[in-house]
Write a protein that holds these residues in place. Sequence first.
Motif, PDB file in Angstrom:
ATOM      1  N   GLY A 142       0.736  -1.040   0.079  1.00 46.98           N
ATOM      2  CA  GLY A 142       0.084   0.114  -0.011  1.00 46.98           C
ATOM      3  C   GLY A 142       0.931   1.192   0.023  1.00 46.98           C
ATOM      4  O   GLY A 142       2.121   1.289  -0.192  1.00 46.98           O
ATOM      5  N   VAL A 143       0.415   2.269   0.464  1.00 41.96           N
ATOM      6  CA  VAL A 143       1.007   3.672   0.635  1.00 41.96           C
ATOM      7  C   VAL A 143       1.740   3.659   1.830  1.00 41.96           C
ATOM      8  O   VAL A 143       1.139   3.338   2.837  1.00 41.96           O
ATOM      9  N   LEU A 144       3.309   3.630   1.863  1.00 38.57           N
ATOM     10  CA  LEU A 144       4.055   3.426   3.002  1.00 38.57           C
ATOM     11  C   LEU A 144       4.273   4.904   3.415  1.00 38.57           C
ATOM     12  O   LEU A 144       4.174   5.792   2.940  1.00 38.57           O
ATOM     13  N   SER A 145       4.591   4.673   4.749  1.00 43.22           N
ATOM     14  CA  SER A 145       4.769   5.925   5.519  1.00 43.22           C
ATOM     15  C   SER A 145       6.319   6.638   5.279  1.00 43.22           C
ATOM     16  O   SER A 145       6.622   7.717   5.563  1.00 43.22           O
ATOM     17  N   ALA A 146       7.106   5.764   4.595  1.00 42.86           N
ATOM     18  CA  ALA A 146       8.446   6.296   4.144  1.00 42.86           C
ATOM     19  C   ALA A 146       8.802   5.328   3.042  1.00 42.86           C
ATOM     20  O   ALA A 146       8.394   4.086   2.908  1.00 42.86           O
ATOM     21  N   ASP A 147      10.170   5.689   2.576  1.00 39.50           N
ATOM     22  CA  ASP A 147      10.680   4.734   1.502  1.00 39.50           C
ATOM     23  C   ASP A 147      11.418   3.416   2.451  1.00 39.50           C
ATOM     24  O   ASP A 147      12.084   3.682   3.236  1.00 39.50           O
ATOM     25  N   PRO A 148      10.866   2.145   2.158  1.00 40.06           N
ATOM     26  CA  PRO A 148      11.385   1.122   2.910  1.00 40.06           C
ATOM     27  C   PRO A 148      12.789   0.739   2.947  1.00 40.06           C
ATOM     28  O   PRO A 148      13.275   0.041   3.614  1.00 40.06           O
TER      29      PRO A 148
ATOM     30  N   LEU B  90       2.808  13.136  -1.233  1.00 35.63           N
ATOM     31  CA  LEU B  90       3.611  12.139  -1.093  1.00 35.63           C
ATOM     32  C   LEU B  90       4.200  11.727  -2.399  1.00 35.63           C
ATOM     33  O   LEU B  90       5.478  11.469  -2.562  1.00 35.63           O
ATOM     34  N   ALA B  91       3.360  11.767  -3.385  1.00 33.26           N
ATOM     35  CA  ALA B  91       3.723  11.101  -4.661  1.00 33.26           C
ATOM     36  C   ALA B  91       4.722  12.037  -5.470  1.00 33.26           C
ATOM     37  O   ALA B  91       5.758  11.772  -5.968  1.00 33.26           O
ATOM     38  N   TYR B  92       4.378  13.578  -5.071  1.00 33.40           N
ATOM     39  CA  TYR B  92       5.265  14.543  -5.762  1.00 33.40           C
ATOM     40  C   TYR B  92       6.782  14.615  -5.288  1.00 33.40           C
ATOM     41  O   TYR B  92       7.738  14.454  -5.626  1.00 33.40           O
ATOM     42  N   PHE B  93       6.625  14.143  -3.787  1.00 32.57           N
ATOM     43  CA  PHE B  93       7.983  13.949  -3.175  1.00 32.57           C
ATOM     44  C   PHE B  93       8.492  12.717  -3.177  1.00 32.57           C
ATOM     45  O   PHE B  93       9.124  12.419  -2.356  1.00 32.57           O
ATOM     46  N   GLY B  94       8.528  11.904  -4.038  1.00 33.83           N
ATOM     47  CA  GLY B  94       9.291  10.784  -4.439  1.00 33.83           C
ATOM     48  C   GLY B  94       8.522   9.464  -4.015  1.00 33.83           C
ATOM     49  O   GLY B  94       9.362   8.656  -4.299  1.00 33.83           O
ATOM     50  N   ALA B  95       7.581   9.309  -3.370  1.00 32.91           N
ATOM     51  CA  ALA B  95       6.695   8.081  -3.277  1.00 32.91           C
ATOM     52  C   ALA B  95       6.612   7.348  -4.723  1.00 32.91           C
ATOM     53  O   ALA B  95       5.702   8.059  -5.370  1.00 32.91           O
TER      54      ALA B  95
ATOM     55  N   ALA C 202       1.160  11.761   7.959  1.00 37.29           N
ATOM     56  CA  ALA C 202       0.500  10.394   7.197  1.00 37.29           C
ATOM     57  C   ALA C 202       1.963  10.000   6.999  1.00 37.29           C
ATOM     58  O   ALA C 202       2.384   8.595   7.084  1.00 37.29           O
ATOM     59  N   GLY C 203       2.796  10.616   6.450  1.00 40.25           N
ATOM     60  CA  GLY C 203       4.245   9.968   6.127  1.00 40.25           C
ATOM     61  C   GLY C 203       5.277  11.031   5.559  1.00 40.25           C
ATOM     62  O   GLY C 203       5.044  12.234   5.679  1.00 40.25           O
ATOM     63  N   PHE C 204       6.411  10.552   5.304  1.00 38.61           N
ATOM     64  CA  PHE C 204       7.508  11.318   4.960  1.00 38.61           C
ATOM     65  C   PHE C 204       7.871  10.925   3.583  1.00 38.61           C
ATOM     66  O   PHE C 204       8.111   9.569   3.416  1.00 38.61           O
ATOM     67  N   SER C 205       8.625  11.792   2.879  1.00 32.16           N
ATOM     68  CA  SER C 205       9.173  11.259   1.465  1.00 32.16           C
ATOM     69  C   SER C 205      10.417  12.224   1.255  1.00 32.16           C
ATOM     70  O   SER C 205      10.559  13.185   2.107  1.00 32.16           O
ATOM     71  N   SER C 206      11.059  12.205   0.330  1.00 30.52           N
ATOM     72  CA  SER C 206      12.195  12.886  -0.111  1.00 30.52           C
ATOM     73  C   SER C 206      12.423  13.223  -1.505  1.00 30.52           C
ATOM     74  O   SER C 206      11.917  12.305  -2.280  1.00 30.52           O
ATOM     75  N   VAL C 207      13.198  14.144  -1.822  1.00 32.06           N
ATOM     76  CA  VAL C 207      13.525  14.376  -3.334  1.00 32.06           C
ATOM     77  C   VAL C 207      14.965  14.501  -3.442  1.00 32.06           C
ATOM     78  O   VAL C 207      15.436  15.232  -2.402  1.00 32.06           O
TER      79      VAL C 207
ATOM     80  N   GLN D  49      23.047  13.402   4.449  1.00 27.98           N
ATOM     81  CA  GLN D  49      22.384  13.230   5.922  1.00 27.98           C
ATOM     82  C   GLN D  49      20.853  12.996   5.640  1.00 27.98           C
ATOM     83  O   GLN D  49      20.109  12.820   6.651  1.00 27.98           O
ATOM     84  N   SER D  50      20.368  12.735   4.312  1.00 27.11           N
ATOM     85  CA  SER D  50      19.180  12.575   4.065  1.00 27.11           C
ATOM     86  C   SER D  50      18.548  11.379   4.728  1.00 27.11           C
ATOM     87  O   SER D  50      17.370  11.554   5.189  1.00 27.11           O
ATOM     88  N   THR D  51      19.150  10.205   4.529  1.00 30.19           N
ATOM     89  CA  THR D  51      18.579   9.001   5.266  1.00 30.19           C
ATOM     90  C   THR D  51      18.390   9.141   6.522  1.00 30.19           C
ATOM     91  O   THR D  51      17.483   8.545   7.440  1.00 30.19           O
ATOM     92  N   ARG D  52      19.685   9.508   7.234  1.00 27.18           N
ATOM     93  CA  ARG D  52      19.265   9.960   8.829  1.00 27.18           C
ATOM     94  C   ARG D  52      18.354  10.565   9.132  1.00 27.18           C
ATOM     95  O   ARG D  52      17.473  10.395  10.042  1.00 27.18           O
ATOM     96  N   ALA D  53      18.160  11.868   8.312  1.00 27.53           N
ATOM     97  CA  ALA D  53      17.111  12.765   8.775  1.00 27.53           C
ATOM     98  C   ALA D  53      15.542  12.108   8.490  1.00 27.53           C
ATOM     99  O   ALA D  53      14.754  12.264   9.209  1.00 27.53           O
ATOM    100  N   LEU D  54      15.581  11.187   7.304  1.00 26.31           N
ATOM    101  CA  LEU D  54      14.142  10.719   7.115  1.00 26.31           C
ATOM    102  C   LEU D  54      14.039   9.663   8.232  1.00 26.31           C
ATOM    103  O   LEU D  54      12.654   9.694   8.811  1.00 26.31           O
ATOM    104  N   ARG D  55      14.921   8.898   8.943  1.00 29.30           N
ATOM    105  CA  ARG D  55      14.593   7.898  10.077  1.00 29.30           C
ATOM    106  C   ARG D  55      14.294   8.606  11.377  1.00 29.30           C
ATOM    107  O   ARG D  55      13.445   8.228  12.098  1.00 29.30           O
ATOM    108  N   ALA D  56      14.985  10.010  11.301  1.00 28.76           N
ATOM    109  CA  ALA D  56      14.721  10.652  12.553  1.00 28.76           C
ATOM    110  C   ALA D  56      13.508  11.032  12.689  1.00 28.76           C
ATOM    111  O   ALA D  56      12.803  10.914  13.738  1.00 28.76           O
ATOM    112  N   VAL D  57      13.014  11.912  11.806  1.00 24.38           N
ATOM    113  CA  VAL D  57      11.580  12.314  11.793  1.00 24.38           C
ATOM    114  C   VAL D  57      10.754  11.222  11.586  1.00 24.38           C
ATOM    115  O   VAL D  57       9.362  11.437  12.220  1.00 24.38           O
ATOM    116  N   HIS D  58      10.697  10.177  10.935  1.00 26.76           N
ATOM    117  CA  HIS D  58       9.718   9.042  10.944  1.00 26.76           C
ATOM    118  C   HIS D  58       9.654   8.197  12.484  1.00 26.76           C
ATOM    119  O   HIS D  58       8.371   8.233  12.610  1.00 26.76           O
ATOM    120  N   ALA D  59      10.748   8.249  13.058  1.00 23.41           N
ATOM    121  CA  ALA D  59      10.633   7.895  14.527  1.00 23.41           C
ATOM    122  C   ALA D  59       9.964   8.777  15.120  1.00 23.41           C
ATOM    123  O   ALA D  59       9.315   8.363  16.357  1.00 23.41           O
TER     124      ALA D  59
END
Length: 1003
Positions: free
Chosen positions: A338-344, A364-369, A419-424, A559-569
């Motif tokens: 389904g639609v995930l809360s971040a990039d697995p 979410l789709a615009y920002f990379g989902a 709802a979730g986090f995404s990245s470009v 630092q983007s991966t660490r940032a994604l994990r930090a805000v997701h948690a």
Amino acid sequence: MLPCDSIPVPMRNGNDNDTPSPCQSSIDDNGRCKYIWEVHKFGGTSVASAPLLLKVSSIISQELSRAVATSSFGDFSHNQVAVVVSAMGGKPKSTDLLLGAVAASADRQPDLSEKNLTLLYNKHRDCLIGDPDGKGPSPLRDLLPEGRAECLLASISRDLDEVRDILRTVGLMRWKSDHISGMVSGYGEIWNAKILAEVLEATAASARMEANGDGDGDGEADGRDPIDRFFFVDARTVVTMDEKADQILWEESTKKWTELHVRERRRILAEHSKEGVSNRVRVHPVITGYVASTASGVPTTLGRDGSDFTAAIFGRILSSDKESEACMKVCIWTDVDGVLSADPRRVPNVRVLPEVSYAEAMELAYFGAKVIHPKTMGPVMKCSPQVPIYIRNTFNPDFVGSRIFVSGTGHANRDRCVAGFSSVENIGIVDVEGTGMVGVPGMAHRIFAAVHSLGVSIILIAQASSEHSITIATTMEATKMIKEALEQTFSQELKLGKVSCVRVVGPCSIIAAVGDGMSHTTGVSGRFFSALGDAKINVMAVAQGCTERNISAVVETSQSTRALRAVHAAFHLSHTYVRVGIVGGDTELGYALLGLLEAQRDKLRIAFDLDLQVCVVHSSDPHGMVILKNDDGRPGDGSITTMSYNLATGTSVCGGLLGPAVDDEARQIEGEDLSNLVARLISDACAHTVIFDCTADAAAAAHHASWLNHGVHVVTANNMGISGPKDVRDAIDHAERRKDRLSGKYLPEVAAAGGLPVVSTLRSLLSSGDKIKRIDGIMSVSMSYIMFRVAPPPMVTECRSFDQEACSLDMPEQNKTSWDKPDACSFSTAVREAITLGLMEIDPSYDLSNEYTVRCLMVLAKELGLQNDGFDVGCIQAKSDSLTITEEIDAQMAKRVASAAKKGCVPRQVASIDVPNRSISVKIIDVPGTHIFAITPPSCEIVRFFTHRHYRYPLIIQGPAMGVDSTASALLAEVLHLMQGKIGIPARNLRKLKTTHSSAALV
């Protein structure tokens, strides 16, 4: 379409009553049945091979069976599905091979072009017929009617000959137009849709034969079960585009569909006219995705994720078709749940979002989902009523997936407002700044006009309220020409100094938090940026619209991966991972802590969304360092356990040698010292790192400041650093006081008083504005026991009996030795008992000389700001009442006890800090037999705070502080309280943690 009066309307249970059926209730003004549709789209990964096509067929059968189960008896002919299919995926994808063939022909590489076409033929041959090289026949060959697979393959071969003719022209002209690419690339969908239509038709026919008694059926199903028929639809004959406006011509497309559907339905119903079963026939189109045609009839494509767009287009067409009642849903079948809360791939343990709004999904789709493209939602949002989109997994069809509809995460729950986090990724930012920009109209217009002239899209805009600078974010590839264009546009201002610079920063990433529930929810931005700050992430630009649906921050790509994990948690969408190192794994305390972390790990993940992953355990030589095998720095399930530690070292802290190490999660690195600990432990992919110092080693304490400066939180039972040489104390103090948030937290609670909350209480008093006058107490477990045994207070037995009877207490076994011996003993006997109980250090003189107590006082002195008053452990010891084991000690102590008894007192070791006089002392003094120091139970500690607010009646903390299990629990509690401030662990969850006499446990 046949008139409804030509289709027999069945009666319920064979009765001739006039009860209307759902079919009768869905009749238009011309007396014709109206249809209720569902659109199911299958992506390339879902239809990449013959077994997957059979799986798709099974899914469609299940969906059709569900429609029957939810319909009244006999009234299911109006429930129909439209199946949209992509070209075959896999490696390589059919569409990529076709586009590659066009490109190769344009470059006059006919061999490469022919290679691609041959691969295409083989790919479809393997699917329909099988691999001639020995992999066996395709399951489709046995399913399809005899000769049908060969017929389909021959049709594909003819189409490939047409493609070759087109490509020869492309090669001669060395010209590759979008029209040519669109025409050629659409063949993959055409072939796959034809194959799937045949598979679905054959599967349905096989099911009917079985139901009619040719299989295991009993024959009765003939009059009740539906007859499902499928037909191929080339979307180019329906979906019509206005190329100039890049829009679908809805009226024309709907008209074409209605004509096509009526024609095909009449053809199929005519085949069943003599059987008298027209009311049971359901006619389902199998539609090519991705392709369309222009108003002039030229084939074209719908672009990226065109098959999803096709499904949405038909959702709208079927909703607006006068022949249809409604389109109930559009279901996108893909390879995720389904639609995930971040990039697995970047964030572990992401969650499937059960409900997502159209707006959230678009953000979410615009920002990379990757799960859905923003344009897919446009057609269904414009339907009346709007049509929900479902995202489901072909490989996990029983999972409900995600529903995209009008409303989504508008929760009152603050933790679930995002709802979730995404990245470009691969973003560059261009910053234009200068004092001459302030208050000057048209500056922003000139910047955007210059970018527009280049045909570049701006992804993010940020401007300070001072108007001193304007920052734009775009793709990294476009930043160079944007910088040149802006320097040319502002050439005059740059010469005059009104614009100081045009600079480019990159590569960067945009981290976006998305959620409808963020609107009017206070604290969301605070938590978002606090999480980034705690993860040591520098934010370079920020943007948020007034809808409050999206908060975007620009960070460095590294630092983007660490940032994604930090805000997701931080919003509890996944666990917060903490990489843990233990110093002193070969000590009883370190080993007990390792076991405690192992025992509590799953419970902490459930209760607190906190995962403590033990990655490194350091021990004194010869053990060296034990690390996780295959540790790539990313969060995972691996963690060093007591068993893996024992196997890696070949020994057990509990004693004895083990057999040879076997393959396990951990491995040993002999001789590696503490200087390499941080390098082994810190990971860019993990925001939080903790080191537990379970030693009493000055060499380990000397590394505390360095660990803090690397951003590692230090939880220590070792007071050698904070009470060590002045340069070590100053280094720790300097690391703690850094203002850039890059330093870790220093947590010396256990170093002061074991498991008692002395340091935290002292900090709370000082933070609340209270003034400390004096701190005193019994701060040595061993001396508490020894002095109690040498001079027990009166009424010991009576007091203990009262507590047992009044409170229904069961006496712990380890406490019976002291409580059951109310009579006094000699000093040497008390020392031997304390050693036997494990209350003293390996060297008893460490306790008897007051060194341990003095070091505990030094921890408190630092909190009081007395660390620079020239205090030294040796100097304080010299002025204290220390004890040594001599032949005369028993007689001397007996005399001291007798002298105190005459005054109604008992001797006790009392440590104190006199703040006004700035003095520290450890004395053996006579206290009244009823004083709290006298009656403090053996092996317990007590600390009193005399403050401005608590002067006459001091604030008292008292309790047991013995045993490695109790101390290990206190160390774990320190980390939990630390993470509570960082990720917002609710206090109610912290209360679930209880400390017992043996361990810490979650209720």
